[in-house]
Scaffold this motif. Structure first.
Motif, PDB file in Angstrom:
ATOM      1  N   ILE A 225       0.611  -1.248   0.029  1.00 17.57           N
ATOM      2  CA  ILE A 225       0.181   0.003  -0.021  1.00 17.57           C
ATOM      3  C   ILE A 225       0.822   1.429   0.052  1.00 17.57           C
ATOM      4  O   ILE A 225       0.594   2.286  -0.655  1.00 17.57           O
ATOM      5  N   SER A 226       1.988   1.175   0.823  1.00 21.94           N
ATOM      6  CA  SER A 226       2.980   2.191   0.617  1.00 21.94           C
ATOM      7  C   SER A 226       3.411   2.483  -0.676  1.00 21.94           C
ATOM      8  O   SER A 226       3.747   3.933  -1.402  1.00 21.94           O
ATOM      9  N   ALA A 227       3.805   1.490  -1.341  1.00 20.19           N
ATOM     10  CA  ALA A 227       4.383   1.740  -2.751  1.00 20.19           C
ATOM     11  C   ALA A 227       3.490   2.201  -3.707  1.00 20.19           C
ATOM     12  O   ALA A 227       3.704   3.009  -4.488  1.00 20.19           O
ATOM     13  N   ALA A 228       2.194   1.643  -3.550  1.00 16.11           N
ATOM     14  CA  ALA A 228       0.929   1.952  -4.744  1.00 16.11           C
ATOM     15  C   ALA A 228       0.773   3.601  -4.410  1.00 16.11           C
ATOM     16  O   ALA A 228       0.773   4.276  -5.423  1.00 16.11           O
ATOM     17  N   VAL A 229       0.636   4.079  -3.112  1.00 15.22           N
ATOM     18  CA  VAL A 229       0.397   5.460  -2.890  1.00 15.22           C
ATOM     19  C   VAL A 229       1.556   6.326  -3.132  1.00 15.22           C
ATOM     20  O   VAL A 229       1.377   7.322  -3.788  1.00 15.22           O
ATOM     21  N   SER A 230       2.660   5.790  -3.106  1.00 13.71           N
ATOM     22  CA  SER A 230       3.929   6.817  -3.372  1.00 13.71           C
ATOM     23  C   SER A 230       4.207   6.994  -4.831  1.00 13.71           C
ATOM     24  O   SER A 230       4.383   8.102  -5.339  1.00 13.71           O
ATOM     25  N   LEU A 231       3.922   5.962  -5.836  1.00 11.26           N
ATOM     26  CA  LEU A 231       3.927   5.972  -7.235  1.00 11.26           C
ATOM     27  C   LEU A 231       3.082   6.743  -7.707  1.00 11.26           C
ATOM     28  O   LEU A 231       3.138   7.595  -8.599  1.00 11.26           O
ATOM     29  N   LEU A 232       1.804   6.891  -6.963  1.00 14.92           N
ATOM     30  CA  LEU A 232       0.537   7.668  -7.484  1.00 14.92           C
ATOM     31  C   LEU A 232       1.088   9.238  -7.285  1.00 14.92           C
ATOM     32  O   LEU A 232       0.737   9.995  -8.068  1.00 14.92           O
ATOM     33  N   LEU A 233       1.723   9.503  -6.085  1.00 15.14           N
ATOM     34  CA  LEU A 233       2.007  10.801  -5.900  1.00 15.14           C
ATOM     35  C   LEU A 233       3.216  11.165  -6.516  1.00 15.14           C
ATOM     36  O   LEU A 233       3.161  12.393  -6.916  1.00 15.14           O
ATOM     37  N   ILE A 234       3.936  10.461  -6.981  1.00 13.05           N
ATOM     38  CA  ILE A 234       5.294  10.896  -7.656  1.00 13.05           C
ATOM     39  C   ILE A 234       4.497  11.255  -9.210  1.00 13.05           C
ATOM     40  O   ILE A 234       5.114  12.009  -9.937  1.00 13.05           O
ATOM     41  N   TRP A 235       3.612  10.611  -9.443  1.00 15.41           N
ATOM     42  CA  TRP A 235       3.114  10.907 -10.746  1.00 15.41           C
ATOM     43  C   TRP A 235       2.495  12.060 -10.770  1.00 15.41           C
ATOM     44  O   TRP A 235       2.422  13.070 -11.794  1.00 15.41           O
ATOM     45  N   VAL A 236       1.658  12.376 -10.085  1.00 12.02           N
ATOM     46  CA  VAL A 236       0.597  13.689  -9.923  1.00 12.02           C
ATOM     47  C   VAL A 236       1.661  14.948  -9.582  1.00 12.02           C
ATOM     48  O   VAL A 236       1.319  15.759 -10.154  1.00 12.02           O
ATOM     49  N   THR A 237       2.660  14.720  -9.063  1.00  9.10           N
ATOM     50  CA  THR A 237       3.663  15.705  -8.763  1.00  9.10           C
ATOM     51  C   THR A 237       4.374  16.248 -10.025  1.00  9.10           C
ATOM     52  O   THR A 237       4.491  17.550 -10.421  1.00  9.10           O
ATOM     53  N   PHE A 238       4.528  15.415 -10.801  1.00 11.23           N
ATOM     54  CA  PHE A 238       5.245  15.660 -11.959  1.00 11.23           C
ATOM     55  C   PHE A 238       4.902  15.759 -13.223  1.00 11.23           C
ATOM     56  O   PHE A 238       5.177  16.162 -14.248  1.00 11.23           O
ATOM     57  N   ALA A 239       3.541  14.948 -13.215  1.00 10.72           N
ATOM     58  CA  ALA A 239       2.771  15.313 -14.707  1.00 10.72           C
ATOM     59  C   ALA A 239       2.527  16.715 -15.065  1.00 10.72           C
ATOM     60  O   ALA A 239       1.978  17.562 -14.197  1.00 10.72           O
ATOM     61  N   GLY A 240       2.553  17.112 -16.282  1.00  9.88           N
ATOM     62  CA  GLY A 240       2.342  18.419 -16.648  1.00  9.88           C
ATOM     63  C   GLY A 240       3.537  19.334 -16.675  1.00  9.88           C
ATOM     64  O   GLY A 240       3.572  20.483 -16.990  1.00  9.88           O
ATOM     65  N   ASP A 241       4.456  18.798 -15.943  1.00  6.71           N
ATOM     66  CA  ASP A 241       5.804  19.521 -15.934  1.00  6.71           C
ATOM     67  C   ASP A 241       7.087  18.883 -16.298  1.00  6.71           C
ATOM     68  O   ASP A 241       7.478  19.297 -17.643  1.00  6.71           O
ATOM     69  N   LYS A 242       7.455  17.596 -15.806  1.00  8.25           N
ATOM     70  CA  LYS A 242       8.462  17.015 -16.349  1.00  8.25           C
ATOM     71  C   LYS A 242       7.785  16.151 -17.712  1.00  8.25           C
ATOM     72  O   LYS A 242       8.937  15.663 -18.427  1.00  8.25           O
ATOM     73  N   TYR A 243       6.776  15.724 -17.636  1.00  6.95           N
ATOM     74  CA  TYR A 243       6.264  15.035 -18.874  1.00  6.95           C
ATOM     75  C   TYR A 243       4.903  15.327 -18.886  1.00  6.95           C
ATOM     76  O   TYR A 243       4.105  15.957 -18.257  1.00  6.95           O
ATOM     77  N   ASP A 244       4.142  15.054 -20.152  1.00  4.08           N
ATOM     78  CA  ASP A 244       2.726  15.194 -20.316  1.00  4.08           C
ATOM     79  C   ASP A 244       1.771  14.303 -19.513  1.00  4.08           C
ATOM     80  O   ASP A 244       2.272  13.304 -19.377  1.00  4.08           O
ATOM     81  N   TRP A 245       0.761  14.663 -19.417  1.00  5.66           N
ATOM     82  CA  TRP A 245      -0.351  13.962 -18.564  1.00  5.66           C
ATOM     83  C   TRP A 245      -0.722  12.797 -19.298  1.00  5.66           C
ATOM     84  O   TRP A 245      -0.847  11.707 -18.723  1.00  5.66           O
ATOM     85  N   MET A 246      -0.921  12.803 -20.606  1.00  4.56           N
ATOM     86  CA  MET A 246      -0.813  11.829 -21.567  1.00  4.56           C
ATOM     87  C   MET A 246       0.336  11.415 -22.088  1.00  4.56           C
ATOM     88  O   MET A 246       0.892  11.821 -23.121  1.00  4.56           O
ATOM     89  N   SER A 247       1.147  10.374 -21.584  1.00  3.79           N
ATOM     90  CA  SER A 247       2.510  10.185 -21.963  1.00  3.79           C
ATOM     91  C   SER A 247       2.604   8.940 -21.616  1.00  3.79           C
ATOM     92  O   SER A 247       2.180   8.173 -20.672  1.00  3.79           O
ATOM     93  N   TRP A 248       3.973   8.149 -22.053  1.00  8.24           N
ATOM     94  CA  TRP A 248       4.150   6.682 -21.550  1.00  8.24           C
ATOM     95  C   TRP A 248       4.475   6.785 -19.969  1.00  8.24           C
ATOM     96  O   TRP A 248       4.455   5.728 -19.188  1.00  8.24           O
ATOM     97  N   GLN A 249       5.333   7.730 -19.671  1.00  2.00           N
ATOM     98  CA  GLN A 249       5.592   7.893 -18.010  1.00  2.00           C
ATOM     99  C   GLN A 249       4.267   7.622 -17.164  1.00  2.00           C
ATOM    100  O   GLN A 249       4.159   6.937 -16.226  1.00  2.00           O
ATOM    101  N   THR A 250       3.131   8.478 -17.790  1.00  2.31           N
ATOM    102  CA  THR A 250       1.818   8.450 -17.005  1.00  2.31           C
ATOM    103  C   THR A 250       1.285   6.920 -17.234  1.00  2.31           C
ATOM    104  O   THR A 250       0.964   6.330 -15.901  1.00  2.31           O
ATOM    105  N   ALA A 251       1.568   6.171 -18.194  1.00  2.00           N
ATOM    106  CA  ALA A 251       0.953   4.880 -18.314  1.00  2.00           C
ATOM    107  C   ALA A 251       1.637   3.986 -17.474  1.00  2.00           C
ATOM    108  O   ALA A 251       1.160   3.122 -16.610  1.00  2.00           O
ATOM    109  N   VAL A 252       2.982   4.118 -17.344  1.00  2.00           N
ATOM    110  CA  VAL A 252       3.981   3.139 -16.484  1.00  2.00           C
ATOM    111  C   VAL A 252       3.656   3.209 -15.040  1.00  2.00           C
ATOM    112  O   VAL A 252       3.170   2.590 -14.375  1.00  2.00           O
TER     113      VAL A 252
END
Length: 521
Positions: A225-252
């Protein structure tokens, strides 16, 4: 009760029925150390809020670092809350409260020594682990001593402690930051004496029976549960800045988070002592209260995190004045939590308070979505008061209606489930809204500089460099542009939060009211 509670959720009540109820004086003595611990936990979050713009500027961080100093603590709190709740069903609750205070003290002392934003974020994780224990265990210990019918009254007291620490924190943090011979590092040190006093008081006053049984802690579930939440938070923090919301990083990242969540459910379904017993969700009230808490968390933490940036960067107020100007929201929270707790104890009815709170939170956030850097303060104060009233009605009562549905053996897990979802909503909300705000500020600054014509284009970024700006060092034409950008961006953040509050309101409409019981757990 059988018509509203599935078999297996309330098993075990009979074994506790013969216990002698505690007097009001005994309860208040026992709760004194607990409330002091809660005060410390809340203070650790709020005392930093008004100091953060200066802290991040001093440590050379940007909007992402600003958001992660808050999010790191919330993330650790979110991930460990179910674990603390499960441990409370297996070990001495008193020992666990004291342990969580020790963890908090260690994190606070090292945080005050931070030399970079990365080091500070790591220390906030340690603080968050301790705060997660205090937040979950306060409700659990109270539920172990007090019947659901009487619990509304004492939940109101906890709400009052929450309000005092929430208003006292920013004020204290502002004064410390503005005092030359102290500085922002003392924002982390000042809570340590309170934590030590809480440890001593708890040792003397808290007396709870310890049920001895074989212990099996679901460490696999906690890790997943810690890993799942952490990965989700890392995604929303950098999406739209380091990479697009719709991108392969988002999918991963989203795919990975979903996969980890699915593994967590699979592990929990087979665990002997699951972190979150999945059978609890067969109860409609627990499921809906958890979902409502998820959405309330977004609104609650957005309100406390972004006001400091609004008052300091959009209205050019000092950290101390920034704390003073948030008093209307805290006053609303204080009044509604204490009054609702007293009335719920007298009547046994709680749903109207949940629904009313949902209406006020939605309205408050919608109104705050209209603020700009030059909005008259009395408008902002009124909107904050509406938000505070709503949060005070919902926060404690979502835990209360859940505790009314479970057996003593599941009290810790069920209480922490609601707290977990509230923290999860707050962590994801702050991360996502912080990323949105950073993008909006950049957008509005560019628009403002373009409106200045060739003179604005020549100024470029105005010396902000993408970090938290020092308004006093900005060129004269850029300063009003920056203030306007932050005022508009914070208003957008509140506007984007309002739909989540509306979802919380809609969910509470479907919660079936069951009058609070007089029997003690």
């Amino acid at each position: 009760m059988a018509t509203t509670t599935p078999s297996g959720v309330r098993d075990g009540d009979a074994g506790e029925a013969g216990r002698t109820p505690m007097t009001h004086r005994q309860i208040m003595e026992a709760l004194s150390g607990l409330m002091l611990g809660m005060f410390v936990a809340i203070l650790s979050s709020t005392i930093v809020s008004n100091a953060l713009p200066e802290i991040i500027t001093d440590l050379g961080g940007g909007q992402s670092a600003y958001t992660w100093v808050v999010t790191a603590s919330l993330l650790a709190m979110t991930a460990t809350t179910p674990l603390w709740g499960k441990l409370a069903d297996l070990f001495s609750k008193k020992l666990l409260v004291q342990l969580s205070l020790v963890v908090y003290v260690i994190g606070s002392v090292v945080a005050g020594l931070s030399q970079s934003s990365g080091m500070l974020i790591a220390c906030r994780v340690v603080q968050g682990i301790g705060v997660g224990g205090l937040s979950a265990l306060a409700q659990i210990v109270m539920a172990a001593m007090i019947s659901p019918r009487e619990r509304g009254r004492y939940s109101g007291y906890l709400g009052a402690v929450f309000a005092v620490a929430t208003v006292g924190g920013p004020l204290l943090g502002g004064v410390i930051t503005d005092t030359d011979w102290l500085g922002w590092r003392w924002c982390f040190y000042v809570g340590v004496p309170f934590a030590v006093i809480a440890l001593i008081v708890l040792q003397k006053t808290l007396r709870l029976p310890v049920v001895r049984r074989e212990v099996k802690v679901d460490w696999s579930g906690a890790a997943l549960i810690s890993a799942a939440v952490s990965l989700l938070l890392i995604w929303v923090t950098f999406a739209g800045d380091k990479y697009d919301w719709m991108s392969w990083q988002t999918a991963v990242m989203v795919g990975g988070s979903v996969m980890l969540g699915a593994l967590f459910v699979a592990v929990e379904s087979r665990a002997a002592e699951p972190i979150i017993p999945l059978r609890l969700f067969r109860n409609r009230t627990i499921t809906l209260a958890s979902l409502a808490s998820l959405f309330v968390g977004v609104a609650m933490f957005a309100g406390t995190v972004f006001f400091s940036q609004y008052f300091q960067l959009a209205r050019d107020k000092s950290p101390t004045m920034s704390g003073v100007m948030t008093i209307p929201m805290i006053a609303g929270l204080f009044v509604s939590s204490t009054v609702s707790g007293q009335i719920i104890t007298k009547t046994g009815r709680w749903k109207a308070w949940l629904v009313g709170g949902g209406v006020l939170v939605t309205a408050g956030l919608g109104l705050l979505g209209t603020i700009r850097y030059d909005t008259p303060y009395w408008h902002v104060a009124l909107f904050m008061a509406v938000l505070g009233l709503g949060i005070g009605m919902m926060m404690q009562n979502l835990v209360l209606c859940t505790q009314n549905q479970v057996a003593p053996r599941d009290l810790g897990a069920a209480s922490s489930v609601v707290t977990f979802f509230r923290s999860l909503g707050g962590a994801v909300g702050v991360s996502a809204l912080g990323a949105v705000m950073g993008n909006k500020v950049t957008e509005y600054v560019k628009e403002g500089l373009a409106a200045l014509g060739p003179k604005g284009a020549a100024l470029g970024s105005g010396g902000t460099g993408g970090g938290i700006p020092d308004l006093d060092k900005l060129p004269a034409p850029v300063r009003p542009v920056m203030e306007s950008a932050y005022g508009h961006a914070v208003g957008d953040v509140f506007l984007y939060s309002a739909p989540f509050a509306l979802l919380a309101l809609l969910v509470t409409l479907f919660i079936r009211e069951v009058a609070l019981k007089n029997a003690t757990h």
